[in-house]
Scaffold this motif. Structure first.
Motif, short mmCIF file in Angstrom:
data_model
loop_
_atom_site.label_atom_id
_atom_site.label_comp_id
_atom_site.label_asym_id
_atom_site.label_seq_id
_atom_site.Cartn_x
_atom_site.Cartn_y
_atom_site.Cartn_z
N GLN A 2 -9.88 4.49 -6.57
CA GLN A 2 -8.49 4.00 -6.88
C GLN A 2 -7.55 4.72 -7.04
N GLN A 4 -3.48 5.80 -8.05
CA GLN A 4 -2.36 5.47 -9.04
C GLN A 4 -1.28 6.47 -8.74
N CYS A 21 -0.15 11.43 -7.59
CA CYS A 21 -1.13 10.34 -7.29
C CYS A 21 -2.31 10.80 -7.73
N TYR A 94 3.86 5.07 -1.58
CA TYR A 94 2.41 4.82 -1.58
C TYR A 94 1.66 6.08 -1.16
N TRP A 113 -5.45 2.64 -0.83
CA TRP A 113 -3.92 2.73 -1.03
C TRP A 113 -3.63 2.42 -2.35
N GLY A 114 -2.63 3.32 -2.88
CA GLY A 114 -2.21 2.90 -4.46
C GLY A 114 -1.36 1.97 -4.51
N GLN A 115 -0.78 1.69 -5.71
CA GLN A 115 0.03 0.57 -5.78
C GLN A 115 1.55 0.72 -5.37
N THR A 117 5.19 3.42 -6.16
CA THR A 117 6.10 3.67 -7.06
C THR A 117 7.53 3.92 -6.42
#
Length: 123
Positions: A2, A4, A21, A94, A113-115, A117
């Motif tokens: 995961q 972030q 990240c 991302y 992939w991150g969510q 920002t």
């Protein structure tokens, strides 16, 4: 794994931001990592990538000389230092993990992939 992403915000043109990240585990240490961005109404595009050990970096032309990508495998972290920001840099950013050890601009080379920002640069 995961991912972030964090560090986004509102900044005036000419200002700086540092995106981070964080990976949930050490599985990123053998993979290249990258940053992509998606501006309102546009497709997601490549920004920068760094090889698995951090020795090689890659940038899209529009950010060369202004952005610096780096990573710290001991901390499972990747960063994007953004200087001299422009309004056209406004986008959701991302972070992503590549399936390869060396960087690539192809989104299909990234499988985690991150969510995202949000970075907003005001004129």
């Amino acid at each position: 794994v995961q991912l972030q992403a964090s560090g986004g915000g509102l900044v005036q043109a000419g200002g700086s931001l540092r995106l981070s990240c964080a990976a949930s585990d050490r599985t990123i240490s053998n993979n290249a990592m990258g940053w992509f961005r998606q501006a309102p109404g546009k497709e997601r595009e490549f920004v920068a990538a760094v090889s698995w050990r951090g020795g090689s970096t890659y940038y899209t032309d529009s950010v060369k000389g202004r952005f610096t990508i780096s990573r710290d495998n001991a901390k499972n972290m990747m960063y994007l230092q953004m200087n001299s920001l422009k309004p056209e840099d406004t986008a959701v950013y991302y972070c992503a993990r590549s399936i390869r050890s060396y960087g690539s601009s192809r989104q299909t080379d990234y499988n985690s992939w991150g969510q995202g920002t949000l970075v907003t640069v005001s004129s």
